[in-house]
Motif scaffolding. Structure first.
Motif, PDB file in Angstrom:
ATOM      1  N   UNK A   1       0.838  -1.204   0.000  1.00 25.36           N
ATOM      2  CA  UNK A   1       0.000   0.000   0.000  1.00 25.36           C
ATOM      3  C   UNK A   1       0.876   1.259   0.000  1.00 25.36           C
ATOM      4  N   UNK A   2       0.616   2.183  -0.923  1.00 25.81           N
ATOM      5  CA  UNK A   2       1.425   3.412  -0.979  1.00 25.81           C
ATOM      6  C   UNK A   2       0.922   4.471   0.010  1.00 25.81           C
ATOM      7  N   UNK A   3       1.853   5.246   0.542  1.00 28.26           N
ATOM      8  CA  UNK A   3       1.523   6.364   1.425  1.00 28.26           C
ATOM      9  C   UNK A   3       2.403   7.561   1.072  1.00 28.26           C
ATOM     10  N   UNK A   4       1.771   8.725   0.954  1.00 27.55           N
ATOM     11  CA  UNK A   4       2.523   9.980   0.901  1.00 27.55           C
ATOM     12  C   UNK A   4       2.696  10.499   2.329  1.00 27.55           C
ATOM     13  N   UNK A   5       3.774  11.209   2.577  1.00 27.33           N
ATOM     14  CA  UNK A   5       3.921  11.872   3.865  1.00 27.33           C
ATOM     15  C   UNK A   5       2.829  12.942   3.983  1.00 27.33           C
ATOM     16  N   UNK A   6       2.002  12.904   5.025  1.00 27.01           N
ATOM     17  CA  UNK A   6       0.863  13.832   5.068  1.00 27.01           C
ATOM     18  C   UNK A   6       1.257  15.299   5.175  1.00 27.01           C
ATOM     19  N   UNK A   7       2.318  15.624   5.904  1.00 25.25           N
ATOM     20  CA  UNK A   7       2.680  17.033   6.025  1.00 25.25           C
ATOM     21  C   UNK A   7       3.248  17.580   4.724  1.00 25.25           C
ATOM     22  N   UNK A   8       4.025  16.774   4.022  1.00 26.08           N
ATOM     23  CA  UNK A   8       4.507  17.198   2.701  1.00 26.08           C
ATOM     24  C   UNK A   8       3.330  17.356   1.745  1.00 26.08           C
ATOM     25  N   UNK A   9       2.417  16.397   1.763  1.00 26.95           N
ATOM     26  CA  UNK A   9       1.245  16.453   0.894  1.00 26.95           C
ATOM     27  C   UNK A   9       0.395  17.679   1.189  1.00 26.95           C
ATOM     28  N   UNK A  10       0.214  17.981   2.467  1.00 26.65           N
ATOM     29  CA  UNK A  10      -0.613  19.131   2.823  1.00 26.65           C
ATOM     30  C   UNK A  10       0.059  20.453   2.456  1.00 26.65           C
ATOM     31  N   UNK A  11       1.378  20.507   2.524  1.00 29.97           N
ATOM     32  CA  UNK A  11       2.062  21.732   2.101  1.00 29.97           C
ATOM     33  C   UNK A  11       1.791  22.004   0.630  1.00 29.97           C
ATOM     34  N   UNK A  12       1.837  20.945  -0.179  1.00 29.38           N
ATOM     35  CA  UNK A  12       1.514  21.102  -1.598  1.00 29.38           C
ATOM     36  C   UNK A  12       0.043  21.482  -1.790  1.00 29.38           C
TER      37      UNK A  12
END
Length: 287
Positions: free
Chosen positions: A59-70
């Motif tokens: 299962x893939x996961x993006x880092x949530x804080x990096x994703x939210x910054x974008x």
């Protein structure tokens, strides 16, 4: 009551374009917030002690804080919540810096949901002790709040020590820290130190847990304080079920509900967005 959408990242094959598409769609549809799960690493379950959590190396996961910054850079209004960030496997000061920057860059749209997690392999890879994760989380919450609020501080804890340091720039407000989890110890911890709790209805019974949490808040002398009750609606499988769960959640004083589009056989970003729109329409129709 605010309405959220859980980012369906385990079903999107790590597609980076999906982040922007879903964030913009969620904001455009009228969702109040976007919530993201967290794992730094996936691990094979074929080991001893055996892993029993819901995710493996597939299962893939993006880092949530990096994703939210974008996502903050391409949206205007929608809020962001980690649900949850596995705080004890991370360096406290680094989380303080990252979360402060997301909140500053988004103009105050971040809620930090934190918990202890279940994957000891991930802790090992990040150089942290799985066995002390609960105690460390409690200390970290104290240190995060002090780093975000004090111009210069020293701190001598069991897990973190800092000597006359400053987080600069600091956030312009108190970033809410919510707790999450499925067992009584998580509820007790939230009653002591949390600004709220993120329930996973389906992984546990959020309604029964809410009654228990209110008992604990009363015991802690906090029954009259503001305290967010957020429900990730994992058990609800149709737009009608989602609307019914949300109505019941509002009736018991819930503050937030989040829609999950995962586990329903959606094969594309468009199908996740279309289902979210159907769910939101059902929610608004029954408000």
């Amino acid at each position: 009551m605010k309405l959220g959408l859980i980012y369906p990242q385990t079903e999107l094959q790590g597609d980076p374009e999906a982040v922007g598409r879903i964030a913009l769609a969620a904001e455009g549809m009228g969702f109040d917030y976007l919530l993201a799960y967290d794992h730094v690493l996936g691990a094979s379950h074929d080991r001893e002690p055996r892993l029993t959590g819901p995710y493996t190396e597939h299962q893939p996961f993006h880092d949530p804080l990096v994703m939210f910054a974008y996502a903050a850079a391409i949206t205007q209004r929608i809020e962001f919540a980690t649900g949850i960030l596995i705080l004890p496997q991370r360096q406290t000061a680094l989380v303080a810096r990252q979360a402060a920057d997301v909140d500053l860059l988004s103009q105050g749209r971040l809620t930090l949901g934190v918990g202890t997690g279940w994957n000891y392999v991930e802790y090992d890879a990040l150089g942290q002790d799985f066995a002390t994760r609960g105690q460390r989380l409690e200390e970290q919450v104290t240190l995060l709040r002090r780093l975000w609020s004090e111009p210069l501080l020293s701190f001598e804890g069991r897990f973190d020590q800092v000597d006359r340091v400053a987080l600069n720039p600091r956030p312009r407000r108190r970033i809410p820290i919510l707790l999450g989890g499925f067992v009584d110890v998580a509820l007790r911890r939230a009653a002591r130190i949390g600004d709220g709790f993120i329930f996973a209805d389906g992984a546990a019974d959020a309604f029964a847990q809410t009654a228990r949490l209110r008992e604990l808040l009363d015991q802690a002398g906090r029954s009259g304080e503001p305290f967010e009750l957020r429900c990730n609606m994992l058990r609800a499988r149709t737009p009608g079920d989602i609307a019914d769960t949300a109505r019941r959640w509002a009736d018991i004083g819930g503050s937030h509900v989040a829609v999950s589009t995962m586990g329903l056989g959606h094969a594309s970003v468009e199908q996740h967005i279309d289902y979210a729109a159907e769910a939101l329409a059902a929610l608004k129709a029954r408000r």
